[in-house]
Design a protein around this motif. Sequence first.
Motif, PDB file in Angstrom:
ATOM      1  N   MET A  65      -0.201 -10.103  18.072  1.00 15.60           N
ATOM      2  CA  MET A  65      -1.035  -8.931  18.387  1.00 15.60           C
ATOM      3  C   MET A  65      -0.415  -7.618  17.897  1.00 15.60           C
ATOM      4  O   MET A  65      -0.909  -6.544  18.238  1.00 15.60           O
ATOM      5  CB  MET A  65      -1.347  -8.833  19.885  1.00 15.60           C
ATOM      6  N   ARG A  66       0.616  -7.693  17.097  1.00 15.45           N
ATOM      7  CA  ARG A  66       1.169  -6.474  16.508  1.00 15.45           C
ATOM      8  C   ARG A  66       0.303  -6.036  15.332  1.00 15.45           C
ATOM      9  O   ARG A  66      -0.030  -6.839  14.459  1.00 15.45           O
ATOM     10  CB  ARG A  66       2.611  -6.688  16.023  1.00 15.45           C
ATOM     11  N   ALA A  67      -0.043  -4.766  15.309  1.00 16.21           N
ATOM     12  CA  ALA A  67      -0.911  -4.252  14.255  1.00 16.21           C
ATOM     13  C   ALA A  67      -0.239  -4.393  12.893  1.00 16.21           C
ATOM     14  O   ALA A  67       0.954  -4.078  12.737  1.00 16.21           O
ATOM     15  CB  ALA A  67      -1.229  -2.785  14.518  1.00 16.21           C
ATOM     16  N   LEU A  68      -1.010  -4.871  11.909  1.00 21.86           N
ATOM     17  CA  LEU A  68      -0.549  -4.926  10.527  1.00 21.86           C
ATOM     18  C   LEU A  68      -1.046  -3.720   9.741  1.00 21.86           C
ATOM     19  O   LEU A  68      -0.326  -3.173   8.914  1.00 21.86           O
ATOM     20  CB  LEU A  68      -1.038  -6.215   9.858  1.00 21.86           C
ATOM     21  N   TYR A  69      -2.298  -3.318  10.021  1.00 19.68           N
ATOM     22  CA  TYR A  69      -2.861  -2.181   9.302  1.00 19.68           C
ATOM     23  C   TYR A  69      -4.153  -1.745   9.978  1.00 19.68           C
ATOM     24  O   TYR A  69      -4.833  -2.529  10.654  1.00 19.68           O
ATOM     25  CB  TYR A  69      -3.139  -2.542   7.838  1.00 19.68           C
ATOM     26  N   PHE A  70      -4.489  -0.474   9.780  1.00 17.77           N
ATOM     27  CA  PHE A  70      -5.752   0.108  10.197  1.00 17.77           C
ATOM     28  C   PHE A  70      -6.377   0.774   8.978  1.00 17.77           C
ATOM     29  O   PHE A  70      -5.669   1.349   8.142  1.00 17.77           O
ATOM     30  CB  PHE A  70      -5.540   1.180  11.277  1.00 17.77           C
ATOM     31  N   SER A  71      -7.701   0.723   8.877  1.00 15.06           N
ATOM     32  CA  SER A  71      -8.352   1.330   7.720  1.00 15.06           C
ATOM     33  C   SER A  71      -9.755   1.804   8.058  1.00 15.06           C
ATOM     34  O   SER A  71     -10.423   1.252   8.937  1.00 15.06           O
ATOM     35  CB  SER A  71      -8.438   0.321   6.567  1.00 15.06           C
ATOM     36  N   LYS A  72     -10.195   2.819   7.310  1.00 17.25           N
ATOM     37  CA  LYS A  72     -11.578   3.267   7.405  1.00 17.25           C
ATOM     38  C   LYS A  72     -12.512   2.416   6.556  1.00 17.25           C
ATOM     39  O   LYS A  72     -13.725   2.566   6.621  1.00 17.25           O
ATOM     40  CB  LYS A  72     -11.682   4.746   7.027  1.00 17.25           C
ATOM     41  N   GLU A  73     -11.928   1.535   5.749  1.00 20.14           N
ATOM     42  CA  GLU A  73     -12.723   0.527   5.072  1.00 20.14           C
ATOM     43  C   GLU A  73     -12.892  -0.667   6.016  1.00 20.14           C
ATOM     44  O   GLU A  73     -12.186  -0.778   7.022  1.00 20.14           O
ATOM     45  CB  GLU A  73     -12.019   0.073   3.787  1.00 20.14           C
ATOM     46  N   VAL A  74     -13.823  -1.548   5.672  1.00 22.31           N
ATOM     47  CA  VAL A  74     -14.004  -2.759   6.465  1.00 22.31           C
ATOM     48  C   VAL A  74     -12.980  -3.787   5.992  1.00 22.31           C
ATOM     49  O   VAL A  74     -13.056  -4.282   4.872  1.00 22.31           O
ATOM     50  CB  VAL A  74     -15.431  -3.315   6.328  1.00 22.31           C
ATOM     51  N   ILE A  75     -11.987  -4.066   6.852  1.00 16.98           N
ATOM     52  CA  ILE A  75     -10.962  -5.063   6.531  1.00 16.98           C
ATOM     53  C   ILE A  75     -10.874  -6.069   7.671  1.00 16.98           C
ATOM     54  O   ILE A  75     -11.161  -5.727   8.819  1.00 16.98           O
ATOM     55  CB  ILE A  75      -9.592  -4.406   6.270  1.00 16.98           C
ATOM     56  N   PRO A  76     -10.513  -7.332   7.384  1.00 13.40           N
ATOM     57  CA  PRO A  76     -10.255  -7.894   6.060  1.00 13.40           C
ATOM     58  C   PRO A  76     -11.556  -8.038   5.267  1.00 13.40           C
ATOM     59  O   PRO A  76     -12.644  -7.900   5.837  1.00 13.40           O
ATOM     60  CB  PRO A  76      -9.646  -9.257   6.369  1.00 13.40           C
ATOM     61  N   TYR A  77     -11.439  -8.329   3.981  1.00 18.42           N
ATOM     62  CA  TYR A  77     -12.612  -8.510   3.141  1.00 18.42           C
ATOM     63  C   TYR A  77     -13.483  -9.636   3.696  1.00 18.42           C
ATOM     64  O   TYR A  77     -12.998 -10.703   4.062  1.00 18.42           O
ATOM     65  CB  TYR A  77     -12.206  -8.845   1.708  1.00 18.42           C
ATOM     66  N   THR A  78     -14.767  -9.383   3.775  1.00 13.85           N
ATOM     67  CA  THR A  78     -15.735 -10.424   4.138  1.00 13.85           C
ATOM     68  C   THR A  78     -16.946 -10.300   3.220  1.00 13.85           C
ATOM     69  O   THR A  78     -17.317  -9.192   2.820  1.00 13.85           O
ATOM     70  CB  THR A  78     -16.220 -10.282   5.601  1.00 13.85           C
ATOM     71  N   PRO A  79     -17.576 -11.404   2.853  1.00 11.18           N
ATOM     72  CA  PRO A  79     -18.778 -11.326   2.020  1.00 11.18           C
ATOM     73  C   PRO A  79     -19.869 -10.540   2.737  1.00 11.18           C
ATOM     74  O   PRO A  79     -19.923 -10.513   3.971  1.00 11.18           O
ATOM     75  CB  PRO A  79     -19.177 -12.793   1.836  1.00 11.18           C
ATOM     76  N   GLU A  80     -20.729  -9.899   1.969  1.00  9.02           N
ATOM     77  CA  GLU A  80     -21.786  -9.088   2.574  1.00  9.02           C
ATOM     78  C   GLU A  80     -22.967  -9.964   2.980  1.00  9.02           C
ATOM     79  O   GLU A  80     -24.018  -9.968   2.376  1.00  9.02           O
ATOM     80  CB  GLU A  80     -22.223  -7.984   1.600  1.00  9.02           C
ATOM     81  N   ASN A  81     -22.751 -10.712   4.043  1.00  7.52           N
ATOM     82  CA  ASN A  81     -23.833 -11.481   4.655  1.00  7.52           C
ATOM     83  C   ASN A  81     -23.557 -11.521   6.150  1.00  7.52           C
ATOM     84  O   ASN A  81     -22.636 -10.882   6.638  1.00  7.52           O
ATOM     85  CB  ASN A  81     -23.930 -12.893   4.048  1.00  7.52           C
ATOM     86  N   ARG A 110     -20.102   8.305   4.271  1.00  4.38           N
ATOM     87  CA  ARG A 110     -19.682   8.799   5.576  1.00  4.38           C
ATOM     88  C   ARG A 110     -18.454   8.033   6.055  1.00  4.38           C
ATOM     89  O   ARG A 110     -18.288   6.857   5.734  1.00  4.38           O
ATOM     90  CB  ARG A 110     -20.800   8.649   6.612  1.00  4.38           C
ATOM     91  N   VAL A 111     -17.621   8.723   6.826  1.00  2.00           N
ATOM     92  CA  VAL A 111     -16.497   8.055   7.469  1.00  2.00           C
ATOM     93  C   VAL A 111     -16.990   7.512   8.797  1.00  2.00           C
ATOM     94  O   VAL A 111     -17.342   8.269   9.702  1.00  2.00           O
ATOM     95  CB  VAL A 111     -15.325   9.022   7.692  1.00  2.00           C
ATOM     96  N   GLY A 112     -17.061   6.214   8.905  1.00  2.00           N
ATOM     97  CA  GLY A 112     -17.544   5.594  10.127  1.00  2.00           C
ATOM     98  C   GLY A 112     -16.398   5.056  10.955  1.00  2.00           C
ATOM     99  O   GLY A 112     -15.346   5.662  11.080  1.00  2.00           O
ATOM    100  N   GLY A 113     -16.594   3.863  11.514  1.00  2.25           N
ATOM    101  CA  GLY A 113     -15.573   3.286  12.378  1.00  2.25           C
ATOM    102  C   GLY A 113     -14.359   2.807  11.607  1.00  2.25           C
ATOM    103  O   GLY A 113     -14.406   2.558  10.402  1.00  2.25           O
ATOM    104  N   THR A 114     -13.264   2.673  12.325  1.00  4.89           N
ATOM    105  CA  THR A 114     -12.006   2.176  11.777  1.00  4.89           C
ATOM    106  C   THR A 114     -11.847   0.714  12.168  1.00  4.89           C
ATOM    107  O   THR A 114     -12.191   0.314  13.281  1.00  4.89           O
ATOM    108  CB  THR A 114     -10.828   2.987  12.331  1.00  4.89           C
ATOM    109  N   THR A 115     -11.332  -0.095  11.248  1.00  2.12           N
ATOM    110  CA  THR A 115     -11.079  -1.502  11.544  1.00  2.12           C
ATOM    111  C   THR A 115      -9.578  -1.759  11.575  1.00  2.12           C
ATOM    112  O   THR A 115      -8.779  -0.985  11.032  1.00  2.12           O
ATOM    113  CB  THR A 115     -11.753  -2.421  10.511  1.00  2.12           C
ATOM    114  N   ALA A 116      -9.203  -2.868  12.218  1.00  2.00           N
ATOM    115  CA  ALA A 116      -7.787  -3.195  12.412  1.00  2.00           C
ATOM    116  C   ALA A 116      -7.540  -4.653  12.070  1.00  2.00           C
ATOM    117  O   ALA A 116      -8.394  -5.512  12.305  1.00  2.00           O
ATOM    118  CB  ALA A 116      -7.379  -2.928  13.859  1.00  2.00           C
ATOM    119  N   VAL A 117      -6.361  -4.922  11.538  1.00  2.00           N
ATOM    120  CA  VAL A 117      -5.894  -6.302  11.380  1.00  2.00           C
ATOM    121  C   VAL A 117      -4.539  -6.410  12.064  1.00  2.00           C
ATOM    122  O   VAL A 117      -3.753  -5.463  12.062  1.00  2.00           O
ATOM    123  CB  VAL A 117      -5.794  -6.721   9.897  1.00  2.00           C
TER     124      VAL A 117
END
Length: 262
Positions: free
Chosen positions: A164-180, A152-159
Motif C-alpha cells: 500500500m505504499r504509493a508508487l506514483y500519483f498523476s493527473k493522467e489516468v494511470i495505469p494505462y487501460t484500454p478505452e473501453n 481540463r485538469v480533472g481527478g488525480t489517480t494513484a498507483v
Amino acid sequence: MKTVILIPARYASSRYPGKPLVGLRGPDGVTKSLIQRSWEAAMQARGIDAVHVVTDDERIREASEAFGASVIMTSDQCENGTMRCADAVTRAGLDADLIVNLQGDAPLTPPWFVEALVDAMHDAPDFQCATPVIRCDAHTVDHFRADRHAGRVGGTTAVFGRDMRALYFSKEVIPYTPENHELPIPVFHHVGIYAYRPSALAAYQGWQAGPLERNEGLEQLRFLENGVPMACVEVEARGRVFWELNNPVDVARIEEALARMG
C-alpha cells in the motif's frame, strides 16, 4: 492520539480565482460557499479534536468566521496546501499527534474517509503520511478521460504496491487501460486528503519542489521524491460520488451530487 483537521484555502487560484467563496446551492435551496461546505464536511468526522480553516486571505477569513469556523492566518508565500498546513502548525503552535489536510475544494468528502485515514495512521506508526484512494468504476474513468481530452485538469489517480505504499500519483489516468468499459487493472482515484505526523510536515518545509512535482502540480509527490513513503488507504464510496471543485464546470456536478445526497 490528538487529531486536528486543517482546511487550506487560498483566494488567488490560478485556475479558478476566488474559488473558496463560490456559492454552491444545496438540496434545501440554500447557497453556501465552497469553504463553508468543506468545513461542514470536516465537522462530520468523528474523533477529531479541532477543525481550523487556514488561509492568507482576509476575505476567506471573514467569510469563515461568519459561519463559525476557527481560522489560522498563514503566510502568503505558501506554495501549496501542505506547506500552508505546515506554516499554520508553526504559527499557531498547534499541539497534535496527527494533522489532517482536508482541502478546501472537497465539500463532498464523506466523514468515513477521514476516519479511515486516521485509523490507518494509528495502526501503522511507521508511516509518516497517508492519503485515501477509491477504486474507480468505468463511468468515473470515462469522466477523467473526458476532462483530459477537453484540456481540463480533472481527478488525480494513484498507483501503489502490495504494501500500500504509493508508487506514483498523476493527473493522467494511470495505469494505462484500454478505452473501453472493461478495466483489467483497477484504476484508483486519489482523494485529496492527507494525514501527516508533525515531523513529516516539518521536514516538508525544508524541501524544494522536485521535477515530478513541478510537472504534475501534485504536492504529495514531494514526499515520494524525498524518499518518504506515503500510505494509500483504500476507502469505499458507499454510493456517494466524490468530486473536487477544480474548474467552473464542476459547480453543477457538485450541486447535482448535493441534491442526490439530500
